[in-house]
Write an enzyme that holds these catalytic residues in place. Structure first.
Site, PDB file in Angstrom:
ATOM      1  CE1 TYR A 152      34.336  -2.711  47.408  1.00  0.00           C
ATOM      2  CE2 TYR A 152      34.228  -4.725  48.716  1.00  0.00           C
ATOM      3  CZ  TYR A 152      33.914  -3.388  48.550  1.00  0.00           C
ATOM      4  OH  TYR A 152      33.190  -2.737  49.520  1.00  0.00           O
ATOM      5  CB  SER A 159      34.804  -3.855  53.060  1.00  0.00           C
ATOM      6  OG  SER A 159      33.977  -4.984  52.900  1.00  0.00           O
TER       7      SER A 159
HETATM    8  P1  NAD Z   1      27.014   3.921  47.276  1.00  0.00           P
HETATM    9  O1  NAD Z   1      26.805   3.432  45.900  1.00  0.00           O
HETATM   10  O2  NAD Z   1      25.949   4.690  47.921  1.00  0.00           O
HETATM   11  O3  NAD Z   1      28.353   4.767  47.366  1.00  0.00           O
HETATM   12  C1  NAD Z   1      29.431   4.643  46.492  1.00  0.00           C
HETATM   13  C2  NAD Z   1      29.869   6.052  46.174  1.00  0.00           C
HETATM   14  O4  NAD Z   1      31.123   6.039  45.498  1.00  0.00           O
HETATM   15  C3  NAD Z   1      28.873   6.799  45.275  1.00  0.00           C
HETATM   16  O5  NAD Z   1      28.510   7.960  45.936  1.00  0.00           O
HETATM   17  C4  NAD Z   1      29.659   7.134  44.029  1.00  0.00           C
HETATM   18  O6  NAD Z   1      29.382   8.402  43.497  1.00  0.00           O
HETATM   19  C5  NAD Z   1      31.086   7.058  44.538  1.00  0.00           C
HETATM   20  N1  NAD Z   1      32.012   6.723  43.465  1.00  0.00           N
HETATM   21  C6  NAD Z   1      32.202   5.513  42.875  1.00  0.00           C
HETATM   22  N2  NAD Z   1      33.135   5.611  41.911  1.00  0.00           N
HETATM   23  C7  NAD Z   1      33.528   6.920  41.894  1.00  0.00           C
HETATM   24  C8  NAD Z   1      34.455   7.645  41.109  1.00  0.00           C
HETATM   25  N3  NAD Z   1      35.195   7.063  40.149  1.00  0.00           N
HETATM   26  N4  NAD Z   1      34.588   8.978  41.353  1.00  0.00           N
HETATM   27  C9  NAD Z   1      33.845   9.593  42.308  1.00  0.00           C
HETATM   28  N5  NAD Z   1      32.981   8.941  43.092  1.00  0.00           N
HETATM   29  C10 NAD Z   1      32.812   7.623  42.876  1.00  0.00           C
HETATM   30  O7  NAD Z   1      27.377   2.612  48.139  1.00  0.00           O
HETATM   31  P2  NAD Z   1      27.896   2.416  49.651  1.00  0.00           P
HETATM   32  O8  NAD Z   1      27.634   0.997  49.927  1.00  0.00           O
HETATM   33  O9  NAD Z   1      27.370   3.447  50.565  1.00  0.00           O
HETATM   34  O10 NAD Z   1      29.470   2.579  49.492  1.00  0.00           O
HETATM   35  C11 NAD Z   1      30.260   3.428  50.312  1.00  0.00           C
HETATM   36  C12 NAD Z   1      31.504   2.694  50.753  1.00  0.00           C
HETATM   37  O11 NAD Z   1      31.141   1.634  51.618  1.00  0.00           O
HETATM   38  C13 NAD Z   1      32.331   2.052  49.623  1.00  0.00           C
HETATM   39  O12 NAD Z   1      33.701   2.299  49.859  1.00  0.00           O
HETATM   40  C14 NAD Z   1      32.032   0.589  49.770  1.00  0.00           C
HETATM   41  O13 NAD Z   1      33.084  -0.214  49.296  1.00  0.00           O
HETATM   42  C15 NAD Z   1      31.896   0.496  51.279  1.00  0.00           C
HETATM   43  N6  NAD Z   1      31.213  -0.709  51.768  1.00  0.00           N
HETATM   44  C16 NAD Z   1      29.912  -0.935  51.454  1.00  0.00           C
HETATM   45  C17 NAD Z   1      29.306  -2.091  51.941  1.00  0.00           C
HETATM   46  C18 NAD Z   1      27.861  -2.394  51.630  1.00  0.00           C
HETATM   47  O14 NAD Z   1      27.428  -3.523  51.907  1.00  0.00           O
HETATM   48  N7  NAD Z   1      27.097  -1.461  51.090  1.00  0.00           N
HETATM   49  C19 NAD Z   1      30.030  -3.003  52.726  1.00  0.00           C
HETATM   50  C20 NAD Z   1      31.352  -2.733  53.018  1.00  0.00           C
HETATM   51  C21 NAD Z   1      31.932  -1.577  52.534  1.00  0.00           C
END
Ligand code: NAD
Length: 286
Positions: free
Chosen positions: A191, A178
């Site tokens: 985080y 991230s």
């Molecule tokens: P999202 O909510 O769509 O995805 C998060 C996923 O993690 C979900 O599919 C959920 O089922 C899974 N998850 C969470 N806890 C879990 C557990 N204990 N066991 C199994 N699965 C679990 O959101 P996203 O934003 O697409 O997130 C995906 C990645 O991107 C993450 O690692 C997040 O930190 C990273 N990220 C997101 C952003 C943003 O702005 N959305 C920015 C930087 C990084």
């Protein structure tokens, strides 16, 4: 234009993980103009957090590029079923693995299961993640700290260790880190620490696995419109989400998918230990 709609409808959700099916506006997972060219033909990919958000975009792009996929998710069945439909619409297989990535046995069994059902594992995308914002550092409980580290970095280890046993020359691992690993994030101290760990994990694992010709890279998203956002931030933050980027808007998952395709494909054959930044320009006041 997306930013305008988001400002009108912040759609705060009160469960974690959030549900993409309940978001309004819905994230865009692939651009209508995306042209696939068989970059991942015949590959098998395992994508954690693949049901929604960035993971759904990766799943659909990979399927379009010719890969069968396995999706790991916690409990969002509606989102997982929808992603499965989207992958199958591309003529590819999609296996769903519902479970908690904090559990090392679940991670190991999932790797075994995808290999026994699809024959191999060529691409591991470690992408599942969670966050619990806290205004004060002292508010981060021991339990929160442990949950965040177990989900965001321990699980990446478990999946990578299990996968590497079966991977061969040309296979690869891609981790989702991230922008918070590169700039301060006062309300996400735990985080952002896990995201820093993922970045270091990526570099060290990459040099360790170079002798086996397995590449390891990461993608560092900036603010992206996904269920994670509406399920963890307050209304006010959701309304302004992404406005701190140089482009003054959040990204869509569809703008992340192609980076994961590139890193997984043979086009990136001389790239390992690197982080690709997809963040709308340097974040100034995040
Ligand atoms: P999202 O909510 O769509 O995805 C998060 C996923 O993690 C979900 O599919 C959920 O089922 C899974 N998850 C969470 N806890 C879990 C557990 N204990 N066991 C199994 N699965 C679990 O959101 P996203 O934003 O697409 O997130 C995906 C990645 O991107 C993450 O690692 C997040 O930190 C990273 N990220 C997101 C952003 C943003 O702005 N959305 C920015 C930087 C990084």
């Amino acid at each position: 234009m997306e930013q305008e709609v988001i400002e009108k409808k912040p759609q705060k959700q009160d469960r974690q993980p959030g549900i993409e099916a309940e978001m309004n506006p819905k994230p865009e997972y692939i651009k209508a103009t995306y042209k696939a060219s068989g970059k991942l033909n015949g590959k098998v990919a395992l994508i954690t957090g693949g049901d929604s958000g960035i993971g759904r975009a990766v799943s659909v792009h990979y399927a379009k590029e010719g890969a069968d996929v396995g999706i790991v998710y916690l409990d969002e069945d509606v989102d997982a079923q929808e992603t499965k439909k989207l992958v199958e619409a591309e003529g590819r297989k999609c296996l769903l693995f519902k479970g908690d990535v904090k559990n090392a046995d679940f991670c190991k069994e999932t790797v075994q299961n995808i290999i026994s059902e699809l024959g191999s594992l060529n691409i591991l995308v470690n992408n599942a993640g969670m966050q619990i914002p806290q205004k004060e550092a002292e508010a981060i409980t021991e339990d929160q700290l442990e949950q965040t580290f177990r989900t965001n970095i321990f699980a990446y280890f478990y999946f990578a260790q299990a996968a590497v046993e079966h991977m061969k020359e040309g296979d690869c691992i891609i981790n989702t880190t991230s922008v918070t690993a590169y700039r301060s994030s006062p309300n996400l101290i735990d985080y952002s620490s896990t995201k820093g760990a993922i970045t270091s994990f990526t570099r060290s694992l990459a040099t360790n696995l170079a002798k086996k010709k397995i590449r390891v890279n990461a993608v560092a998203p900036g603010p992206v419109w996904t269920p994670l956002i509406v399920s963890t931030f307050e209304e006010e933050k959701i309304k302004k989400f992404g406005s701190e980027t140089a482009m003054e808007r959040p990204g869509q998952p569809s703008e992340l998918g192609p980076a994961y395709v590139f890193l997984a494909s043979d086009d990136a054959s001389f790239i390992t230990g690197q982080v690709m930044h997809v963040n709308g320009g340097e974040v100034v006041n995040g």
